[in-house]
Design a protein around this motif. Structure first.
Motif, PDB file in Angstrom:
ATOM      1  N   SER A   7       1.280  -1.129   0.048  1.00 11.78           N
ATOM      2  CA  SER A   7       0.016  -0.010   0.228  1.00 11.78           C
ATOM      3  C   SER A   7       0.759   1.442   0.316  1.00 11.78           C
ATOM      4  O   SER A   7       0.519   2.722  -0.153  1.00 11.78           O
ATOM      5  CB  SER A   7      -0.734   0.132   1.108  1.00 11.78           C
ATOM      6  OG  SER A   7      -0.237   0.002   2.252  1.00 11.78           O
ATOM      7  N   GLU A   8       2.194   1.143   0.191  1.00  8.37           N
ATOM      8  CA  GLU A   8       2.895   2.262   0.953  1.00  8.37           C
ATOM      9  C   GLU A   8       3.594   2.909  -1.004  1.00  8.37           C
ATOM     10  O   GLU A   8       3.717   3.446  -1.402  1.00  8.37           O
ATOM     11  CB  GLU A   8       4.804   1.538   1.812  1.00  8.37           C
ATOM     12  CG  GLU A   8       3.629   2.266   3.358  1.00  8.37           C
ATOM     13  CD  GLU A   8       5.428   2.048   4.156  1.00  8.37           C
ATOM     14  OE1 GLU A   8       5.805   1.916   3.655  1.00  8.37           O
ATOM     15  OE2 GLU A   8       4.750   2.074   5.028  1.00  8.37           O
ATOM     16  N   THR A   9       3.592   1.311  -1.569  1.00  7.80           N
ATOM     17  CA  THR A   9       4.172   1.409  -2.598  1.00  7.80           C
ATOM     18  C   THR A   9       3.765   2.249  -3.429  1.00  7.80           C
ATOM     19  O   THR A   9       3.616   3.255  -4.718  1.00  7.80           O
ATOM     20  CB  THR A   9       4.742   0.295  -3.324  1.00  7.80           C
ATOM     21  OG1 THR A   9       6.174  -0.238  -2.336  1.00  7.80           O
ATOM     22  CG2 THR A   9       5.010   0.024  -4.932  1.00  7.80           C
ATOM     23  N   ARG A  12       3.347   5.751  -3.031  1.00  3.73           N
ATOM     24  CA  ARG A  12       4.086   6.613  -3.176  1.00  3.73           C
ATOM     25  C   ARG A  12       3.954   7.113  -5.271  1.00  3.73           C
ATOM     26  O   ARG A  12       4.457   8.181  -5.345  1.00  3.73           O
ATOM     27  CB  ARG A  12       5.409   6.228  -3.181  1.00  3.73           C
ATOM     28  CG  ARG A  12       6.661   6.903  -3.866  1.00  3.73           C
ATOM     29  CD  ARG A  12       7.750   6.277  -3.385  1.00  3.73           C
ATOM     30  NE  ARG A  12       7.789   4.302  -3.199  1.00  3.73           N
ATOM     31  CZ  ARG A  12       8.243   4.792  -5.061  1.00  3.73           C
ATOM     32  NH1 ARG A  12       8.712   5.187  -5.934  1.00  3.73           N
ATOM     33  NH2 ARG A  12       8.428   2.888  -4.857  1.00  3.73           N
TER      34      ARG A  12
END
Length: 198
Positions: A7-9, A12
């Motif tokens: 989810s961070e990827t 971003r």
């Protein structure tokens, strides 16, 4: 709760895609921290799927015994924790993938060396395949492939949507679909989805 890594990827890349001419990410995205018990289990499942894929393509008379052998070995590794580290001594190769929107190409780097440059032509497109992860319809393995100017397929992203036996958040799947559609627009490529459940 969404996956901490994937989810961070996605978040971003979603921000970078609008403002930058280059975006980059690692080809394989893991839901669980590396070397955790669930990470090892997921790698066994991924490897088993890959072996089964190669076996089915071969199509020889040894296919059924080979599939049974792969399943038995994988189940042993999956269940018996000490075998995890023995059979998965090194982390899987995880190249860095860089999309260049101006030049309309994708560069793949491994250990800071350019391994491959994928150039686009008239027949180029993106294909997003969503497969069940370990026979689970809730958890998926998302595989994004790009077809180059010679119609050859190249995998540019593999991502788990949940840990094994966990629950995928529907919002995460929607965010992923939206991101891939935006990526296809920026690269001026058609995007196709294969969401069949086997």
């Amino acid at each position: 709760m969404l996956s901490p890594i994937s989810s961070e990827t996605i978040a971003r890349i979603t921000q970078e895609i609008e403002h930058n001419e280059n975006i980059e990410f690692h080809q394989k995205q893991y839901n669980s921290p590396m070397y955790s018990h669930s990470w090892y289990q997921t790698q066994v499942v991924r490897q088993m799927s890959e072996w089964l894929g190669y076996s089915l393509v071969g199509g020889s008379y040894l296919i059924i015994p080979l599939i049974l052998l792969i399943i038995i070995i994988s189940l042993m590794v999956y269940i018996i924790a000490p075998l995890h580290r023995f059979l998965l001594r090194q982390p899987p190769k995880n190249p860095l993938v860089r999309f260049n929107f101006l030049q309309r190409n994708i560069m793949i780097f491994h250990e800071n060396k350019l391994v491959e440059t994928i150039e686009f032509g008239l027949v180029s497109s993106l294909m997003c395949e969503q497969k069940p992860l370990f026979l689970s319809r809730a958890n998926k393995l998302i595989i994004l492939q790009v077809y180059d100017k010679n119609s050859q397929a190249h995998t540019v992203l593999e991502m788990e949507t949940a840990p094994l036996f966990g629950q995928t958040d529907a919002r995460f799947l929607k965010q992923t679909d939206d991101l891939l559609e935006n990526l296809a627009k920026r690269m001026n490529l058609k995007l196709f989805f294969d969401k069949s459940n086997w």
